[in-house]
Design an enzyme around this catalytic site. Structure first.
Site, mmCIF file in Angstrom:
data_model
loop_
_atom_site.group_PDB
_atom_site.id
_atom_site.type_symbol
_atom_site.label_atom_id
_atom_site.label_comp_id
_atom_site.label_asym_id
_atom_site.label_seq_id
_atom_site.Cartn_x
_atom_site.Cartn_y
_atom_site.Cartn_z
ATOM 1 C CB CYS A 48 90.666 32.575 -15.027
ATOM 2 S SG CYS A 48 89.111 33.138 -15.818
ATOM 3 C CB CYS A 51 86.290 31.534 -12.521
ATOM 4 S SG CYS A 51 87.083 31.110 -13.771
ATOM 5 C CB CYS A 97 88.091 31.579 -18.685
ATOM 6 S SG CYS A 97 88.173 29.969 -17.524
ATOM 7 C CB CYS A 100 84.132 31.894 -15.935
ATOM 8 S SG CYS A 100 85.334 32.995 -16.157
ATOM 9 C CB CYS A 120 98.270 36.931 -28.862
ATOM 10 S SG CYS A 120 98.801 38.841 -28.377
HETATM 11 FE FE FE Z 1 87.375 32.261 -16.265
#
Ligand code: FE
Length: 132
Positions: A48, A51, A97, A100, A120
């Site tokens: 990510c 984070c 995610c 976060c 996607c």
């Molecule tokens: Fe994240």
């Protein structure tokens, strides 16, 4: 459930590029074929960009022809959170995610086996870490 990583809008703005902020924090979508990970076939891990959580593995990446990096499953099932999204007059499943709460993209049911799913994703929401 509240995400583990919580930051103010101001903190996110100072940490992310304006383009990343638009995608991760405002659920934006990068232009197709514009992202740096679309054609990446190197072995490694996608984290990510907000984070650092591990989200996808290159082994599950495939060429979807959509213009966005596509995976058939997350690195670990609970790395992402799926949320019903009715924006733009469509019913879609948003992928965030879990750590976060950052917007990553959407998941569709037209992916390849073994899962039949197509995650996607926006390149801007991901950071690639090559396998060493
Ligand atoms: Fe994240």
């Amino acid at each position: 459930m509240a995400p583990e990583v919580e930051k103010s809008d101001k903190e996110w703005k100072s940490q992310l590029s304006p383009e990343q902020y638009k995608v991760l924090r405002k659920a934006g979508t990068e232009a197709p074929w514009s992202g740096q990970h679309v054609h990446n076939h190197d072995d490694g891990t996608y984290r990510c960009a907000g984070c650092g959580a591990v989200l996808f593995d290159s082994a599950t990446k495939f060429e979807s022809g959509s213009g966005w990096p596509s995976f058939y499953e997350p690195a670990v099932a609970d790395a992402v959170e799926l949320v019903q999204d009715r924006a733009h007059g469509m019913l879609r499943t948003e992928v965030r995610c879990r750590k976060c709460g950052g917007h990553l993209g959407h998941v569709f049911d037209d992916g390849p086996q073994p899962t039949g799913q197509r995650f996607c994703m926006n390149s801007l929401a991901l950071e690639f870490e090559p396998k060493t």
